[in-house]
Design a protein around this motif. Sequence first.
Motif, PDB file in Angstrom:
ATOM      1  N   PRO A 121      83.226 115.302  45.008  1.00 17.10           N
ATOM      2  CA  PRO A 121      84.449 114.592  45.432  1.00 17.10           C
ATOM      3  C   PRO A 121      84.527 114.331  46.939  1.00 17.10           C
ATOM      4  N   PHE A 122      83.830 115.130  47.744  1.00 13.79           N
ATOM      5  CA  PHE A 122      83.916 114.952  49.201  1.00 13.79           C
ATOM      6  C   PHE A 122      83.221 113.676  49.680  1.00 13.79           C
ATOM      7  N   ASP A 123      82.611 112.915  48.753  1.00 13.07           N
ATOM      8  CA  ASP A 123      81.773 111.801  49.196  1.00 13.07           C
ATOM      9  C   ASP A 123      82.402 110.419  49.005  1.00 13.07           C
ATOM     10  N   MET A 154      73.764 110.720  47.515  1.00  8.78           N
ATOM     11  CA  MET A 154      74.470 111.990  47.418  1.00  8.78           C
ATOM     12  C   MET A 154      75.116 112.388  48.749  1.00  8.78           C
ATOM     13  N   TYR A 155      76.091 113.281  48.646  1.00  6.36           N
ATOM     14  CA  TYR A 155      76.839 113.805  49.790  1.00  6.36           C
ATOM     15  C   TYR A 155      75.899 114.267  50.908  1.00  6.36           C
ATOM     16  N   ARG A 156      75.985 113.614  52.038  1.00  7.09           N
ATOM     17  CA  ARG A 156      75.251 113.964  53.250  1.00  7.09           C
ATOM     18  C   ARG A 156      73.747 114.122  53.016  1.00  7.09           C
ATOM     19  N   ALA A 175      84.636 108.776  56.705  1.00  6.35           N
ATOM     20  CA  ALA A 175      85.995 108.837  57.280  1.00  6.35           C
ATOM     21  C   ALA A 175      87.015 109.192  56.207  1.00  6.35           C
ATOM     22  N   ASN A 176      86.785 110.308  55.501  1.00 10.78           N
ATOM     23  CA  ASN A 176      87.658 110.623  54.359  1.00 10.78           C
ATOM     24  C   ASN A 176      88.402 111.953  54.465  1.00 10.78           C
ATOM     25  N   THR A 177      88.403 112.600  55.646  1.00 11.20           N
ATOM     26  CA  THR A 177      88.846 113.999  55.662  1.00 11.20           C
ATOM     27  C   THR A 177      90.148 114.258  56.420  1.00 11.20           C
ATOM     28  N   GLN A 178      90.245 113.795  57.649  1.00  6.76           N
ATOM     29  CA  GLN A 178      91.484 113.988  58.407  1.00  6.76           C
ATOM     30  C   GLN A 178      91.573 112.896  59.453  1.00  6.76           C
ATOM     31  N   PHE A 211      88.203 110.844  60.486  1.00  5.06           N
ATOM     32  CA  PHE A 211      87.018 111.689  60.583  1.00  5.06           C
ATOM     33  C   PHE A 211      86.328 112.005  59.274  1.00  5.06           C
ATOM     34  N   LYS A 212      85.016 112.123  59.384  1.00  4.30           N
ATOM     35  CA  LYS A 212      84.160 112.836  58.443  1.00  4.30           C
ATOM     36  C   LYS A 212      83.256 113.685  59.317  1.00  4.30           C
ATOM     37  N   GLU A 213      83.076 114.924  58.979  1.00  6.24           N
ATOM     38  CA  GLU A 213      82.416 115.816  59.932  1.00  6.24           C
ATOM     39  C   GLU A 213      80.926 115.568  60.119  1.00  6.24           C
ATOM     40  N   ASP A 214      80.353 114.588  59.430  1.00  2.00           N
ATOM     41  CA  ASP A 214      78.922 114.300  59.616  1.00  2.00           C
ATOM     42  C   ASP A 214      78.675 113.145  60.582  1.00  2.00           C
ATOM     43  N   GLY A 216      74.906 125.219  59.166  1.00  2.00           N
ATOM     44  CA  GLY A 216      75.793 125.427  58.023  1.00  2.00           C
ATOM     45  C   GLY A 216      77.138 124.801  58.314  1.00  2.00           C
ATOM     46  N   MET A 217      77.990 124.785  57.296  1.00  2.00           N
ATOM     47  CA  MET A 217      79.280 124.098  57.438  1.00  2.00           C
ATOM     48  C   MET A 217      80.192 124.835  58.421  1.00  2.00           C
ATOM     49  N   MET A 218      80.696 124.096  59.393  1.00  2.00           N
ATOM     50  CA  MET A 218      81.674 124.618  60.350  1.00  2.00           C
ATOM     51  C   MET A 218      82.843 123.643  60.292  1.00  2.00           C
ATOM     52  N   HIS A 219      83.714 123.838  59.317  1.00  2.00           N
ATOM     53  CA  HIS A 219      84.690 122.792  59.020  1.00  2.00           C
ATOM     54  C   HIS A 219      85.788 122.676  60.077  1.00  2.00           C
ATOM     55  N   ASP A 220      86.232 123.808  60.596  1.00  2.00           N
ATOM     56  CA  ASP A 220      87.334 123.783  61.561  1.00  2.00           C
ATOM     57  C   ASP A 220      86.916 124.649  62.751  1.00  2.00           C
ATOM     58  N   THR A 275      88.007 128.245  56.099  1.00  2.00           N
ATOM     59  CA  THR A 275      87.995 126.787  56.189  1.00  2.00           C
ATOM     60  C   THR A 275      88.917 126.238  57.271  1.00  2.00           C
ATOM     61  N   HIS A 276      90.181 126.692  57.350  1.00  2.00           N
ATOM     62  CA  HIS A 276      91.106 126.064  58.301  1.00  2.00           C
ATOM     63  C   HIS A 276      91.803 127.077  59.200  1.00  2.00           C
ATOM     64  N   VAL A 277      92.039 126.630  60.423  1.00  2.00           N
ATOM     65  CA  VAL A 277      92.719 127.465  61.410  1.00  2.00           C
ATOM     66  C   VAL A 277      94.222 127.250  61.303  1.00  2.00           C
ATOM     67  N   GLN A 282      84.633 128.547  48.550  1.00  2.43           N
ATOM     68  CA  GLN A 282      85.875 127.952  48.025  1.00  2.43           C
ATOM     69  C   GLN A 282      85.659 126.578  47.397  1.00  2.43           C
ATOM     70  N   PHE A 283      84.418 126.089  47.433  1.00  3.46           N
ATOM     71  CA  PHE A 283      84.163 124.733  46.931  1.00  3.46           C
ATOM     72  C   PHE A 283      83.237 124.806  45.710  1.00  3.46           C
ATOM     73  N   PRO A 284      83.816 124.813  44.498  1.00  2.67           N
ATOM     74  CA  PRO A 284      83.012 125.051  43.291  1.00  2.67           C
ATOM     75  C   PRO A 284      81.950 123.989  43.033  1.00  2.67           C
ATOM     76  N   GLN A 344      94.630 112.563  48.863  1.00  5.21           N
ATOM     77  CA  GLN A 344      94.422 112.931  50.260  1.00  5.21           C
ATOM     78  C   GLN A 344      93.646 114.235  50.355  1.00  5.21           C
ATOM     79  N   VAL A 345      92.967 114.380  51.498  1.00  7.63           N
ATOM     80  CA  VAL A 345      92.482 115.695  51.879  1.00  7.63           C
ATOM     81  C   VAL A 345      93.502 116.283  52.858  1.00  7.63           C
ATOM     82  N   HIS A 346      93.806 115.515  53.929  1.00  4.26           N
ATOM     83  CA  HIS A 346      94.734 116.005  54.942  1.00  4.26           C
ATOM     84  C   HIS A 346      95.689 114.906  55.398  1.00  4.26           C
TER      85      HIS A 346
HETATM   86  C1  V55 Z   1      85.780 119.716  53.748  1.00  2.76           C
HETATM   87  C2  V55 Z   1      86.067 118.422  53.308  1.00  2.76           C
HETATM   88  C3  V55 Z   1      85.073 117.457  53.361  1.00  2.76           C
HETATM   89  C4  V55 Z   1      83.831 117.781  53.840  1.00  2.76           C
HETATM   90  C5  V55 Z   1      83.552 119.058  54.280  1.00  2.76           C
HETATM   91  O1  V55 Z   1      87.901 120.609  53.257  1.00  2.76           O
HETATM   92  C6  V55 Z   1      84.531 120.031  54.227  1.00  2.76           C
HETATM   93  C7  V55 Z   1      86.786 120.764  53.678  1.00  2.76           C
HETATM   94  C8  V55 Z   1      86.459 115.753  52.392  1.00  2.76           C
HETATM   95  O2  V55 Z   1      85.231 116.164  52.932  1.00  2.76           O
HETATM   96  O3  V55 Z   1      82.859 116.826  53.858  1.00  2.76           O
END
Ligand code: V55
Length: 518
Positions: free
Chosen positions: A106-108, A148-150, A167-170, A181-184, A264-268, A330-332, A353-355, A503-505
């Motif tokens: 779903p994050f893609d 596929m995602y990233r 550009a799907n996150t915040q 933003f998208k963190e990649d 590795g993932m550093m989301h926030d 994940t979030h501050v 936290q992401f199944p 929405q994500v955020h």
């Molecule tokens: C998160 C969301 C993302 C992502 C990486 O909520 C981490 C965390 C919506 O995309 O690509």
Amino acid sequence: MANRTDGPNLGRRSFLGGAATIGTGAALLGSGAPALAYEGPAPQVDFPEDPRAFGGGPAGTNTRAEIDLYDCEVEGSLPSDLDGAFYRVGPDPQYPKDPKWAGDIPFDGEGHVSMFRIKDGHVDYRTRYAKNQRWKAQHEARRSLFGMYRNHMTDDPSVEGLSRGTANTQLFVHHKKLLVFKEDSPPVAMDPLTLETTDDYYTFGGKLESQTHTAHPKIDPITGEYLSFGYEAGGFLSKDVNVFTADRDGNINWSVTVEAPYAGMMHDFAMTQRHVVLYLTNMAANLPQMEAGGVHFAYDSSLPCYMGVMRRGGDGKDIKWFTGPNMFCTHVMGAWSVGDKVISDWDGGEANQFPFFPQLHEPFDFKKSTGYIRRFTVDLSKKSNDTFQVETIYPEVTGVLSRQDDRFHTLPYRYGYLQGNGGWWMIDHGDKTTQLISVPDYRLSEMTFVPRQPDSDEGDGYLIGIGSSVKEAGRSDLILVDTKRVADGPIARIKMPFKVVGQVHGFWAGAQDIGAKA
Ligand code: V55
Ligand code: FE
């Protein structure tokens, strides 16, 4: 493991960036561009029923429709002096994926931005896709071109060199730009009122030293600076983390690159008045998985999570990576410094936290994924110490997507907010009380705090967010709760005639920040 050094092709990027929203296809087919790899007419658009098969969000929130709804219906009383915009963004897949990539996550999905412009008791709703490089190429081709995602190895060869960013996150408003933003990847810039995309690859006037940018920048309420970072900053699989600040006008005035223990993932992240706090989760980039056509990350519980702390404004050589009990943060919620002590509150589980990301060693553990508020303390005065302290505060509170009154980024803070149990948790660290705000027959998405007036006291204002009506097949209301009159229930509901895009955020910006006319 070689780093990819052939990042975005700047010549081609500017070419596309300079093209209008339409006409990208001409740019792609123009002289010097590689031949398109796909053949034949674009397939008919037919999304599979299961949203997981196209990088989609929850069923029914994939709308694809860009909407203008003037003067929405309002129930209750919207404060007449409330003047600003509530923005949201989330994945809204533009095209079905090639069946080869049906296992995407779903994050893609491509980022779809929505805005509730609130003024004089009226609300106008507008949504637009972020017209990033990916969106434009797919629009022209009338099909999905990214796999596929990233994982750029799964892309159609025609898109090589284009930004993969969705550009799907915040989103965030600073120096009169709506940055998405998208963190990649670097942000996409939009006009805060029209939602027209003004830059499909925004690099702070070419000064951004990172190829990536977090979805969670912050604001320094004292200096007005923009505080940010990017991980995998040197490109694909890079361990570099770039941390930077920009002044009120968006000029980068500090930028430093440090090396993380692994990619590795550093989301926030957090920045205080004196320090920077990074958090590396063991959601690790996994090359073999990507080479086999999988997503970017796999959860590897054998790796330690690290908290990296360094001085703000320094050269980065003082970065110190602390370990402790592994926490999947994940979030501050908030962070501050007291002398050499750096305290940061995060929401996090004991494990992934992401199944939908593969796990290398054990099946997904729902119980261990449960998010609590974790208070981390590191003490920089003890030179030999390399462990962090972590405490679970408010054990009765479980949830995700923690927030605060954004005017207290970098500072000691009193009020925090968290989404959980279909409602909104309100935390008062002063009185150490917690309260769950719920709305009967509605499930609430993440909320955003809105100050009553730009200079109101901390936490004095409203919580705003989308509620899904359980009895009306998920039809949406935008719900406003007064933080000083929580028991009254929502003071206003904007009744949407449909289920709004997912929405994500979300983010609130006052009229003074969005270039609105008085
Ligand atoms: C998160 C969301 C993302 C992502 C990486 O909520 C981490 C965390 C919506 O995309 O690509
Ligand atoms: Fe986030």
